[in-house]
Design a protein around this motif. Sequence first.
Motif, short mmCIF file in Angstrom:
data_model
loop_
_atom_site.label_atom_id
_atom_site.label_comp_id
_atom_site.label_asym_id
_atom_site.label_seq_id
_atom_site.Cartn_x
_atom_site.Cartn_y
_atom_site.Cartn_z
N ALA A 442 0.82 -1.22 0.00
CA ALA A 442 0.00 0.00 0.00
C ALA A 442 0.85 1.27 0.00
O ALA A 442 0.38 2.34 -0.38
N ILE A 449 -4.28 -0.07 -1.12
CA ILE A 449 -4.97 0.83 -0.19
C ILE A 449 -6.46 0.47 -0.16
O ILE A 449 -7.06 0.30 0.90
N ARG A 474 -5.07 6.40 4.88
CA ARG A 474 -4.04 7.15 4.15
C ARG A 474 -3.11 7.90 5.11
O ARG A 474 -1.89 7.92 4.91
#
Length: 487
Positions: A442, A449, A474
């Motif tokens: 990721a 993600i 994130r």
Amino acid sequence: MAEEGKVKIGLEVHCQLTSLKTKLFCSCSSDYRGKPPNTNVCPVCLGLPGSLPVLNKKAVEYAVMVALALNCKPAKMTIFARKNYFYPDLPKNFQISQYDLEGFEPLASNGYVTFTVNKKKKTVKIRRIHLEEDPGKLYHPGGLGFAPYTLIDYNRSGIALLEIVTEPDFTAPAEARSFLQKLRSTLEHLGVFDGSLEGSMRCDANVSVEGGGRVEVKNISSFKDVERALSYEVVRQRELLKKGVKVRMETRHWDEVRRITVSLRVKEEEKDYRYFMEPDLCPVTIDEDFVRRIKIQMPELPDARKERFINQYGLPEYDAEVLVADRSLADFFEDCVKIYGKPKPIANWLMGDFLQCLYSLDVSVKDCKVTPKHLAEMLSLMDDGVISIKIAKKVLWEMMKTGKPASTIIEEKGWRRISDMNVIEAVTEKIFKENEKAVKDALVDEKAINFLVGKIMEATKGMADPALTNKIVRDKLSRLKERLQLN
Ligand code: ADP
Ligand code: MG
Ligand code: ZN
């Protein structure tokens, strides 16, 4: 392809005036449904010798209201007539009806109804409207033709029926169905009729194909079946004509199960009924004053209501049409707008998931467990971000099945959207630990993600706020990236 013969369809519709308190000629209740057999009766509706009918004035008032709504001209004077036939559902051996005996008119005549079919307007003429009494009900245990005996219930005997006869102006079965829907909505808007009651509207459909005789199909119980029965007849009659066989004038029965019509009898003729004036009832005069008073009290009818929905709520014509086609649905809509405000989202939900639920559960708007208040609450919860649109659909289903308000269902089922940072962060922590490889990917790969976000949504049964979850994932990844670069 060879030109096919033109189709002509005319309807004879029988509607019970279900809003009346009493029967047409006696003081028995008009609410006969669900009562023990033969308990809602008196000497008049049992046809006992010496009993005399007395006309229900309210029934005449309702009939004139319907006449005006269907653009008919009420007669100045009208009489009742005896229609003689022997059948066990008719204890007097005649039905008190109305007939155009020499010099008299039916209660109302020469009207028209305009309705929409396949987005086009169509107008059909109304030939006549008259009042008559409903016969009793026969029960054939095991089915007609198989029953070893027949039971009779006279609770329905004498209920006020309005017969509405159209000209043969329909040219396709779908038109007949749309007409009936419009008629039902009109009668419901007048407040004289409730179409959700079983057997409150019954229809005989007459159909002919150019070059052949007229066939009358009886005993059709739903609008959908009217269309089906007529479509079947059109095909059957065309086949016969193609083979050069004459289509004879007859009465046929619609078999709902096999979806075919079967011959009942050669069509009876008027003279078979030996109509004569009912000597026990005096002629009815409908004077201008009576008509004027009714005109003043006429409630809003579907066409006017549709226009109002377009102007007042800014609805597209199509939406207004769908809502107004069912008075209860239109009422539900307006009640909901009063609470929640925004008309278009309400219309969307009603025309979409709401009607779908009703259809699947086979209930009417009237009998459904969701109230306008419940729907309004559900929409507000969606606006406040408590539930997503996906969850709202599930909530609506639960509301339909249980009658509970949305907030209760959401709490009970744990369907509240999770927007608590701490909760989502804790789940994220756990998912990151369990998916080390995905976390590493990721750092450079967008797909990974999404995978992690998906895992978190899965772990929270879809309840985590998606935008917030995305942000938390994130942020966590970029902190991780910084740390890796520092090392
Ligand atoms: P009855 O009461 O004997 O059935 P009516 O003359 O009252 O006869 O007509 C009943 C219905 O038949 C009306 O709805 C009328 O529109 C319809 N009808 C009349 N002629 C035709 C035809 N050629 N094709 C289809 N329907 C017809
Ligand atoms: Mg007929
Ligand atoms: Zn009675």
